[in-house]
Motif scaffolding. Structure first.
Motif, PDB file in Angstrom:
ATOM      1  N   TRP A   1       2.240   0.167  -6.133  1.00  0.00           N
ATOM      2  CA  TRP A   1       1.163   0.512  -5.225  1.00  0.00           C
ATOM      3  C   TRP A   1      -0.092  -0.272  -5.589  1.00  0.00           C
ATOM      4  CZ3 TRP A   1       1.988   6.537  -4.945  1.00  0.00           C
ATOM      5  CH2 TRP A   1       2.964   6.804  -3.973  1.00  0.00           C
TER       6      TRP A   1
ATOM      7  N   ARG B   1       4.941   4.529  -9.602  1.00  0.00           N
ATOM      8  CA  ARG B   1       4.641   3.401  -8.720  1.00  0.00           C
ATOM      9  C   ARG B   1       3.266   2.804  -8.990  1.00  0.00           C
ATOM     10  NH1 ARG B   1       6.945   6.174  -3.089  1.00  0.00           N
ATOM     11  NH2 ARG B   1       9.140   6.252  -3.762  1.00  0.00           N
TER      12      ARG B   1
ATOM     13  N   GLU C   1       0.373  13.454  -4.234  1.00  0.00           N
ATOM     14  CA  GLU C   1       1.271  12.330  -3.981  1.00  0.00           C
ATOM     15  C   GLU C   1       1.194  11.303  -5.106  1.00  0.00           C
ATOM     16  OE1 GLU C   1       1.929  10.436   0.094  1.00  0.00           O
ATOM     17  OE2 GLU C   1       0.702   8.922  -0.920  1.00  0.00           O
ATOM     18  N   LEU C   2      -0.023  10.993  -5.559  1.00  0.00           N
ATOM     19  CA  LEU C   2      -0.175  10.028  -6.644  1.00  0.00           C
ATOM     20  C   LEU C   2       0.467  10.545  -7.925  1.00  0.00           C
ATOM     21  CD1 LEU C   2      -3.856   8.812  -6.099  1.00  0.00           C
ATOM     22  CD2 LEU C   2      -1.750   7.561  -5.620  1.00  0.00           C
TER      23      LEU C   2
ATOM     24  N   TRP D   1       8.780   2.924   1.388  1.00  0.00           N
ATOM     25  CA  TRP D   1       9.200   3.739   0.257  1.00  0.00           C
ATOM     26  C   TRP D   1      10.677   3.604  -0.103  1.00  0.00           C
ATOM     27  CZ3 TRP D   1       6.494   9.108  -0.370  1.00  0.00           C
ATOM     28  CH2 TRP D   1       5.105   8.898  -0.435  1.00  0.00           C
TER      29      TRP D   1
ATOM     30  N   ASP E   1       0.858  -1.181   0.000  1.00  0.00           N
ATOM     31  CA  ASP E   1       0.000   0.000   0.000  1.00  0.00           C
ATOM     32  C   ASP E   1       0.901   1.240   0.000  1.00  0.00           C
ATOM     33  OD1 ASP E   1       0.946   0.253   2.609  1.00  0.00           O
ATOM     34  OD2 ASP E   1      -0.839  -0.652   3.491  1.00  0.00           O
ATOM     35  N   ARG E   2       0.347   2.409   0.251  1.00  0.00           N
ATOM     36  CA  ARG E   2       1.140   3.627   0.121  1.00  0.00           C
ATOM     37  C   ARG E   2       1.792   4.061   1.429  1.00  0.00           C
ATOM     38  NH1 ARG E   2      -3.462   5.391  -2.295  1.00  0.00           N
ATOM     39  NH2 ARG E   2      -3.556   7.403  -1.231  1.00  0.00           N
TER      40      ARG E   2
END
Length: 245
Positions: free
Chosen positions: A73, A161, A154-155, A66, A60-61
């Motif tokens: 993701w 990802r 963020e996305l 990271w 997941d994020r």
């Protein structure tokens, strides 16, 4: 594990005595490893993957993953996030959620064909080009909207990802493998309320590792544990969980 090309990782809350803890799992193609730790920080991932892991990690994020490898993701998590946008009272957020869900459904329709063998991975990558472009355009649009900036920025920034599974054959778009592996651990925790000590945590994580790995390899976990106990009393080496890999 550091030498695996593809791994999936996830974690779920539990208890160790009165302390808050987490059940971690890392799932490879032919084995799984569980760990109960009183930390949800990146040091747990480092403990198992080291700083030499260069494969793909499905997750997941959560930010503790990271720094490790190349990330994929989870799109199942993203679908739930898109539904959250749809459930907002804001019409702009609802529209973005619907638009992203539409592209995601089209993506999964193609992915299902890859999984059933009716579409090659190369052809899948080619057919994903317009979907990929549209998703990124939607995220970019949201990035400049004050009501959507927090979700989209963020996305957009880490959009690579989202698409590792498109670029690297053998990678799944979801983290379902790790979530499936964690399910028995979650049921156990609800029934037993966690462990009472670090020693109990070591026992539980090792039993979960044996049971899930044997399931992946279609081996009988009770037979393996019987052989391991017999080997212990005979002062012999226990059978390998990787013996049939």
């Amino acid at each position: 594990m550091p030498g695996e090309a593809v791994l999936n990782g996830d974690e779920s809350p539990t208890k160790e005595g009165l302390a808050k803890a987490w059940t971690w799992t890392f799932v490879a193609a032919t084995f799984s490893v569980f760990a109960l730790r009183t930390s949800r920080k990146a040091q747990v991932v480092l403990e198992f993957l080291g700083d030499s892991f260069t494969g793909v990690l499905g997750c997941d994020r959560a930010k503790m993953y990271w720094a490790f490898g190349r990330l994929q993701w989870c799109w199942a998590h993203l679908l739930r996030d898109f539904q959250s946008l749809i459930d907002r009272p804001c019409p702009v957020a609802r529209r973005l959620g619907h638009d992203l869900q539409r592209q995601t459904r089209a993506m999964f329709e193609l992915w299902n064909r890859v999984r059933d063998g009716t579409l090659s991975h190369k052809a899948f990558g080619e057919q994903m080009i317009p979907i990929r472009s549209e998703v990124e355009a939607l995220l970019l649009r949201g990035k400049f909207d004050p009501k959507l900036r927090g979700f989209c920025s963020e996305l957009w920034k880490y959009r690579a990802r989202l698409w590792t599974f498109v670029d690297v054959e053998g990678v799944e778009p979801t983290n379902n493998a790790a979530e499936r592996a964690l399910r028995p651990a979650v049921i156990w925790r609800k029934l037993c309320f966690g462990t009472q000590s670090a020693q109990g945590s070591r026992f539980v994580e090792r039993m979960l590792t044996v049971i899930e790995t044997c399931r992946q390899q279609k081996r009988n976990s009770f037979d393996w544990m019987t052989q391991a106990v017999q080997a212990h009393f005979a002062k012999e080496k226990a059978p390998s969980l990787l013996a049939r890999v």
